[in-house]
Write a protein that holds these residues in place. Sequence first.
Motif, PDB file in Angstrom:
ATOM      1  N   SER A 206      30.003  -9.616   9.008  1.00  0.00           N
ATOM      2  CA  SER A 206      28.974  -8.612   9.529  1.00  0.00           C
ATOM      3  C   SER A 206      28.581  -7.678   8.514  1.00  0.00           C
ATOM      4  O   SER A 206      29.384  -7.697   7.335  1.00  0.00           O
ATOM      5  CB  SER A 206      29.749  -8.278  10.546  1.00  0.00           C
ATOM      6  N   GLN A 208      27.885  -3.428   8.286  1.00  0.00           N
ATOM      7  CA  GLN A 208      27.752  -2.201   9.010  1.00  0.00           C
ATOM      8  C   GLN A 208      27.150  -1.124   8.108  1.00  0.00           C
ATOM      9  O   GLN A 208      27.312  -1.204   6.862  1.00  0.00           O
ATOM     10  CB  GLN A 208      29.114  -1.421   9.594  1.00  0.00           C
ATOM     11  N   TYR A 225      25.151   1.790  12.605  1.00  0.00           N
ATOM     12  CA  TYR A 225      24.619   0.277  13.097  1.00  0.00           C
ATOM     13  C   TYR A 225      25.528  -0.676  12.542  1.00  0.00           C
ATOM     14  O   TYR A 225      26.141  -0.290  11.428  1.00  0.00           O
ATOM     15  CB  TYR A 225      23.195   0.162  12.811  1.00  0.00           C
ATOM     16  N   HIS A 227      25.765  -5.290  12.392  1.00  0.00           N
ATOM     17  CA  HIS A 227      25.096  -6.540  12.747  1.00  0.00           C
ATOM     18  C   HIS A 227      25.824  -7.703  12.251  1.00  0.00           C
ATOM     19  O   HIS A 227      26.298  -7.769  11.123  1.00  0.00           O
ATOM     20  CB  HIS A 227      23.934  -6.697  12.024  1.00  0.00           C
ATOM     21  N   PHE A 229      26.768 -11.511  11.423  1.00  0.00           N
ATOM     22  CA  PHE A 229      26.040 -12.595  11.167  1.00  0.00           C
ATOM     23  C   PHE A 229      26.685 -13.939  11.687  1.00  0.00           C
ATOM     24  O   PHE A 229      27.486 -14.738  11.227  1.00  0.00           O
ATOM     25  CB  PHE A 229      25.979 -12.737   9.639  1.00  0.00           C
ATOM     26  N   SER A 234      24.018 -13.649  19.528  1.00  0.00           N
ATOM     27  CA  SER A 234      22.653 -13.499  19.415  1.00  0.00           C
ATOM     28  C   SER A 234      22.004 -13.386  20.823  1.00  0.00           C
ATOM     29  O   SER A 234      22.538 -13.459  21.559  1.00  0.00           O
ATOM     30  CB  SER A 234      21.732 -14.749  18.744  1.00  0.00           C
ATOM     31  N   LYS A 240      23.957  -8.128  21.653  1.00  0.00           N
ATOM     32  CA  LYS A 240      23.210  -7.356  21.101  1.00  0.00           C
ATOM     33  C   LYS A 240      23.811  -6.587  20.126  1.00  0.00           C
ATOM     34  O   LYS A 240      25.018  -6.108  20.247  1.00  0.00           O
ATOM     35  CB  LYS A 240      22.698  -6.307  22.084  1.00  0.00           C
ATOM     36  N   ASP A 241      23.226  -6.296  19.035  1.00  0.00           N
ATOM     37  CA  ASP A 241      23.972  -5.417  17.848  1.00  0.00           C
ATOM     38  C   ASP A 241      24.165  -4.028  18.335  1.00  0.00           C
ATOM     39  O   ASP A 241      23.341  -3.538  19.014  1.00  0.00           O
ATOM     40  CB  ASP A 241      22.859  -5.195  16.687  1.00  0.00           C
TER      41      ASP A 241
END
Length: 306
Positions: A206, A208, A225, A227, A229, A234, A240-241
């Motif tokens: 991931s 950040q 934030y 995300h 991977f 998804s 959701k991110d």
Amino acid sequence: MKKHIVLVAALALTIGAKAQEKSAADSLMSAMSKDEKPVPVAIFKSSRLVLSQTTEMVKKNEFNFQIIHRFGDIAGANGGGSTAFGIDRVNDVFFGFEYGVSDNFNVDLGRSTIGQLIQLELKWALVHQISDGSSPLAVTLLGEAGAQPYQGATFPTFSSRLSYFAQVIIAHKFASAVSLQVAPSYLRQNTPFPISPANNEQSFFSLQAAARIKLTNHTGFIIDYAHPFSNFRSDTYSFKDPLGFGYEVETGGHVFTVNITNANSVAEMNMLSRSQQRYSRGQYRIGFTISRMFDFSGKHKKMKEE
């Protein structure tokens, strides 16, 4: 002729005096610059933002106590006036204890409501951003091991209860107004959440990213934030991110942050693997972080006695 000699002598004396003054001034400035030794830059006000940890460390023999709280949904099907816009509900509460073994090495212990997760963390400041620009970045390494001691039906063995998290935090402060950081990380859960369907990954990478914008000497605005991977995490599987916004206030030994985020979990192991809440559905919540620093080094006591 004598007049010319007197003028030349006077001019020479004037130039010599000015050169001496300049030389003395240069020496003084040089001595002052030598006294001003380069120091590490304080990029953030505390060791945590909204979702992310930072490169900031707890100093040697200091102890930082943290309480991080996430309320329920403000809006949507589970929010609104009937729950006082989420205040009546508690999604997650995290208690954290950070101790400075040295200025560059911390040992942290935390406990989350979600999953009854207990985590042990080691944090090492590898590189500091230096005030003279000799080192433009701060780099901090972070490693965590977590265990969920209950829910025996879900976790039949001790090994199945364990999770691991590793992260590299890279940060830089631009002038005095903006601080930025990115943090690539790796998460492994011996029992992934959710347990089904079968295509859920046990491990994934991931990234950040966070920013702090200075408002005053003691306040700032935060954007945070993350995300994962992960093919599983998804829109296909309603994930959701995580995204958060915060207002930070420093008051003496306290740092207080009030925030809004769609993530209902605090610990990275939970937040990166479980976030399914969406702003578009009203699934965002109020949260806060309180950090209180205690100094066991005796420095403040000695200063008072002197």
